[in-house]
Design a protein around this motif. Sequence first.
Motif, PDB file in Angstrom:
ATOM      1  N   HIS A 298     -24.152  -0.807  38.072  1.00 31.14           N
ATOM      2  CA  HIS A 298     -22.837  -0.276  38.455  1.00 31.14           C
ATOM      3  C   HIS A 298     -22.399  -0.864  39.802  1.00 31.14           C
ATOM      4  O   HIS A 298     -21.296  -1.358  39.958  1.00 31.14           O
ATOM      5  CB  HIS A 298     -22.895   1.245  38.643  1.00 31.14           C
ATOM      6  CG  HIS A 298     -23.133   2.022  37.382  1.00 31.14           C
ATOM      7  ND1 HIS A 298     -22.380   1.840  36.246  1.00 31.14           N
ATOM      8  CD2 HIS A 298     -24.006   3.006  37.088  1.00 31.14           C
ATOM      9  CE1 HIS A 298     -22.798   2.675  35.305  1.00 31.14           C
ATOM     10  NE2 HIS A 298     -23.793   3.398  35.788  1.00 31.14           N
TER      11      HIS A 298
ATOM     12  N   ASP B  51     -21.717   8.138  31.940  1.00 27.27           N
ATOM     13  CA  ASP B  51     -21.096   6.830  31.727  1.00 27.27           C
ATOM     14  C   ASP B  51     -20.231   6.789  30.465  1.00 27.27           C
ATOM     15  O   ASP B  51     -19.127   6.265  30.483  1.00 27.27           O
ATOM     16  CB  ASP B  51     -22.187   5.753  31.648  1.00 27.27           C
ATOM     17  CG  ASP B  51     -22.880   5.572  32.985  1.00 27.27           C
ATOM     18  OD1 ASP B  51     -22.293   5.979  34.006  1.00 27.27           O
ATOM     19  OD2 ASP B  51     -23.995   5.032  33.010  1.00 27.27           O
TER      20      ASP B  51
ATOM     21  N   ASN C 117     -26.847   7.612  27.975  1.00 29.03           N
ATOM     22  CA  ASN C 117     -25.735   7.417  28.901  1.00 29.03           C
ATOM     23  C   ASN C 117     -24.419   7.116  28.201  1.00 29.03           C
ATOM     24  O   ASN C 117     -23.363   7.281  28.777  1.00 29.03           O
ATOM     25  CB  ASN C 117     -26.061   6.303  29.895  1.00 29.03           C
ATOM     26  CG  ASN C 117     -26.873   6.830  31.061  1.00 29.03           C
ATOM     27  OD1 ASN C 117     -26.383   7.595  31.866  1.00 29.03           O
ATOM     28  ND2 ASN C 117     -28.141   6.448  31.117  1.00 29.03           N
TER      29      ASN C 117
ATOM     30  N   HIS D 108     -30.367   0.336  36.650  1.00 32.13           N
ATOM     31  CA  HIS D 108     -29.127   0.779  35.996  1.00 32.13           C
ATOM     32  C   HIS D 108     -28.038   1.021  37.053  1.00 32.13           C
ATOM     33  O   HIS D 108     -26.910   0.536  36.914  1.00 32.13           O
ATOM     34  CB  HIS D 108     -29.444   2.054  35.209  1.00 32.13           C
ATOM     35  CG  HIS D 108     -28.267   2.820  34.687  1.00 32.13           C
ATOM     36  ND1 HIS D 108     -28.080   3.055  33.342  1.00 32.13           N
ATOM     37  CD2 HIS D 108     -27.232   3.432  35.310  1.00 32.13           C
ATOM     38  CE1 HIS D 108     -26.970   3.760  33.180  1.00 32.13           C
ATOM     39  NE2 HIS D 108     -26.431   4.012  34.360  1.00 32.13           N
ATOM     40  N   GLU D 109     -28.402   1.728  38.124  1.00 31.82           N
ATOM     41  CA  GLU D 109     -27.423   2.032  39.171  1.00 31.82           C
ATOM     42  C   GLU D 109     -26.953   0.754  39.864  1.00 31.82           C
ATOM     43  O   GLU D 109     -25.789   0.630  40.221  1.00 31.82           O
ATOM     44  CB  GLU D 109     -27.998   3.009  40.201  1.00 31.82           C
ATOM     45  CG  GLU D 109     -28.399   4.365  39.636  1.00 31.82           C
ATOM     46  CD  GLU D 109     -27.307   5.052  38.837  1.00 31.82           C
ATOM     47  OE1 GLU D 109     -26.118   4.834  39.108  1.00 31.82           O
ATOM     48  OE2 GLU D 109     -27.657   5.793  37.902  1.00 31.82           O
TER      49      GLU D 109
ATOM     50  N   MET E 265     -25.217   6.500  36.432  1.00 30.08           N
ATOM     51  CA  MET E 265     -23.943   7.171  36.649  1.00 30.08           C
ATOM     52  C   MET E 265     -23.295   6.601  37.913  1.00 30.08           C
ATOM     53  O   MET E 265     -23.977   6.247  38.858  1.00 30.08           O
ATOM     54  CB  MET E 265     -24.218   8.668  36.837  1.00 30.08           C
ATOM     55  CG  MET E 265     -23.019   9.517  36.611  1.00 30.08           C
ATOM     56  SD  MET E 265     -23.443  11.237  36.847  1.00 30.08           S
ATOM     57  CE  MET E 265     -24.697  11.477  35.594  1.00 30.08           C
ATOM     58  N   ALA E 266     -22.002   6.491  37.901  1.00 31.25           N
ATOM     59  CA  ALA E 266     -21.312   6.032  39.103  1.00 31.25           C
ATOM     60  C   ALA E 266     -20.370   7.147  39.511  1.00 31.25           C
ATOM     61  O   ALA E 266     -19.671   7.699  38.692  1.00 31.25           O
ATOM     62  CB  ALA E 266     -20.521   4.764  38.810  1.00 31.25           C
TER      63      ALA E 266
END
Length: 369
Positions: free
Chosen positions: A68, A170, A162, A64-65, A1-2
């Motif tokens: 982003h 996301d 996600n 994953h982060e 997630m961002a």
Amino acid sequence: MAARGLSGGLPLFSFKGIKVLLHWTFLLLPAWIIGSGLVSGEPWSEVLAQTGLVLIVFVCVVMHEFGHALTARRYGIRTRDITLLPIGGVASLERMPEDPRQEFWITIAGPLVNLVIAALSFTAIALTGISLFFSDVLLGATSWTNVLMFVFTANLSLFLFNLLPAFPMDGGRILRSVLSMRMSRERATRIAAQVGRLFAVGFVIGGVFLGAPFMAFIGVFVFLAAGAEARSVRQKALLEGITVGQVMRTRFWAMPSTARVQEAVDELLAGGDSTLLVMEGDHLRGLLTREELLAAVAEGKSDLLLNGLPLRQPQLVAPEASAHQSYQRMVLEGHPILPVVSHDRVVGIMELENLAEYLQVMQARSGRR
Ligand SMILES: [Zn+2]
């Protein structure tokens, strides 16, 4: 997630100038596994193996982060840190791009990392020539093949989960960015937030019926976050094209630097503001907060002149500046007020509290229309 916001936690390491923090609630996860394992009398080896699997998932979440964060960096957007929570990771970007195409790529980069890891582990399994079987992957992680199988399924699940269009997950951001290419960002956010709330309610109901508390928890989180995001975009839309001069307070609290601390405190008690502008003629010398004034009194400095105290050197803003950009600067850099200066003279102050009232009035007006 961002996302923007949310910080704090135990620093683990830094990579390319981005700190990775472990939020204290994350420790609940291994504690829960170890605790429930001990209660049900499972052997230590089993408990350790399960803890190991959770750690593998979180290594994938960190990657994953970084998907982003490093994509955001290509667009010149810095990431303050990456925080690990029990429900996943959050990359705190200093801002979200306005360009829907940039938001699309920054957002999809995270799930794509998981897809790549899944593809790599699948290839590794295929190359070792062992047939795929999905049963008891979680429980029987004793061989390398099983670990690879676990990495594969975990990343495939992370990828698919996600991509659910539950804003601000996301998938919801991707939906918003795709919609923004066709309509206003505000309208796109409103639609994405509504879809997100629908999914959130589904998560909560599903979590309760399936006995999955994490799912219900994520549902509550998504529901609240969707509302907050929709609000912040709405504020931005309200402030569009509005200058600092239009939202500033023209009445503010100022005193000459030659006044005594006691005089300032007397004015404060008679109804002063949260921040005092200390002036030298028309020039702004610096700021003093209410707390700093009271602290000076407590230290027995009542007879001192105001310019004898350490004054805060404020950031200044011009009346022609964009209200929204100044607002973001105040929130991000933590200034409760910004003095508004024109031709070297203070003409007003921009204050977070005052701005909130201004927004409420604007919102009430646009709601009636
Ligand atoms: Zn993500």
